[in-house]
Design a protein around this motif. Structure first.
Motif, PDB file in Angstrom:
ATOM      1  N   ASP A  30       0.827  -1.213   0.000  1.00 19.46           N
ATOM      2  CA  ASP A  30       0.000   0.000   0.000  1.00 19.46           C
ATOM      3  C   ASP A  30       0.863   1.265   0.000  1.00 19.46           C
ATOM      4  O   ASP A  30       0.610   2.215  -0.720  1.00 19.46           O
ATOM      5  N   THR A  31       1.872   1.257   0.881  1.00 12.76           N
ATOM      6  CA  THR A  31       2.651   2.479   1.096  1.00 12.76           C
ATOM      7  C   THR A  31       4.131   2.154   1.268  1.00 12.76           C
ATOM      8  O   THR A  31       4.490   1.176   1.938  1.00 12.76           O
ATOM      9  N   ALA A  45       4.300   0.304  -4.990  1.00 12.56           N
ATOM     10  CA  ALA A  45       3.306   0.736  -3.997  1.00 12.56           C
ATOM     11  C   ALA A  45       2.314   1.708  -4.597  1.00 12.56           C
ATOM     12  O   ALA A  45       2.603   2.383  -5.583  1.00 12.56           O
ATOM     13  N   ASP A  46       1.131   1.774  -3.960  1.00 12.73           N
ATOM     14  CA  ASP A  46       0.129   2.753  -4.369  1.00 12.73           C
ATOM     15  C   ASP A  46       0.588   4.165  -4.012  1.00 12.73           C
ATOM     16  O   ASP A  46       0.358   5.112  -4.751  1.00 12.73           O
ATOM     17  N   LYS A  62       1.644  -2.734   4.385  1.00  9.70           N
ATOM     18  CA  LYS A  62       0.584  -3.434   3.654  1.00  9.70           C
ATOM     19  C   LYS A  62      -0.514  -3.829   4.629  1.00  9.70           C
ATOM     20  O   LYS A  62      -0.233  -4.355   5.708  1.00  9.70           O
ATOM     21  N   ASP A  63      -1.767  -3.545   4.291  1.00 12.42           N
ATOM     22  CA  ASP A  63      -2.911  -3.880   5.143  1.00 12.42           C
ATOM     23  C   ASP A  63      -2.760  -3.350   6.568  1.00 12.42           C
ATOM     24  O   ASP A  63      -3.066  -4.047   7.539  1.00 12.42           O
TER      25      ASP A  63
END
Ligand SMILES: [Zn+2]
Length: 241
Positions: free
Chosen positions: A4-5, A49-50, A30-31
């Motif tokens: 995610d980041t 990553a997003d 993540k999560d």
């Protein structure tokens, strides 16, 4: 691995190994959890990553924990703050609270406190105040972890009339957040000088039954010890034991 980041930082200072400073490292999230850590030179090979955050002049550290506070009281900051505890409480804070404190006050004060804590790196706080459900909501909205005290005092406030009502409202809060991943509850009898033996005994029983901790002000001043000896023939810790 897609996460995610990714947080790039000039320095990463982990909890362990102790006394370690990692220069130019990246933390992968993540999560909602830390997935991994790698040198900046290696990140492109390991992660996409997003979101990528670049903290080029920062040391990234674990969140700080505020172990005791009354978040909503940020709105009273500076009020008569140069006095001894009992003078401050009896002649300034308690009268101000009985006049001003309500759900909206606690909501706004807690939101402000959460913003200030996050800006200075505090991600978890332990709190004790009236209208505790408002502080729990503020922590939730801010994405912080919190231990919300189920406050108990003998005297009435805008929130509850007597010790039994404080305990009932606290237990409602406990039920409401029992499955929360980030808001926890603790019994919070305010202090030995504001809670009598009956409610303290009930709290001791409930804390054991529910496996919930107890958070309390104890031995804040010599006056507290002297008053306890005069009134109960025991020092505060002896009486609590
Ligand atoms: Zn306190």
């Amino acid at each position: 691995m897609h996460v995610d980041t990714l947080i790039h930082a000039a320095w990463v200072i982990p909890v362990e190994p102790h006394d370690t400073v990692l220069a130019d490292h990246v933390v992968a999230v993540k999560d909602g959890r830390i997935h991994g850590l790698c040198p900046g030179s290696d990140v492109a090979r390991q992660y996409t990553a997003d979101v990528e955050v670049r903290l080029t002049h920062h040391a990234l550290i674990p969140g700080l924990v505020n172990a005791h506070g009354h978040a909503a009281m940020t709105l009273m900051r500076g009020l008569a703050d140069d006095l001894h505890l009992m003078d401050w409480l009896k002649h300034h804070i308690w009268p101000a609270e009985s006049r001003w404190v309500g759900a909206e006050f606690v909501h706004d004060g807690s939101r402000l406190a959460c913003a200030e804590m996050l800006r200075s790196g505090t991600t978890c706080f332990n709190d004790m105040y009236f209208f505790a459900e408002e502080t729990a909501q503020a922590a939730t909205q801010a994405g912080m972890r919190a231990v919300i005290g189920m406050i108990v005092v003998d005297f009435p406030s805008a929130w509850a009339q007597d010790a039994d009502e404080y305990i009932t409202k606290g237990l409602d809060l406990h039920d409401q957040f029992r499955n929360s991943s980030h808001v926890f509850t603790a019994f919070a009898p305010h202090a030995p000088y504001t809670v009598s033996d009956g409610p303290l005994q009930r709290i001791a029983t409930l804390a054991e039954e529910l496996d919930v901790p107890v958070h309390m002000h104890v031995h804040e001043s010599s006056a507290e010890v002297e008053e306890s000896v005069a009134q109960f023939g025991k020092r505060p810790l002896q009486r609590l034991a």
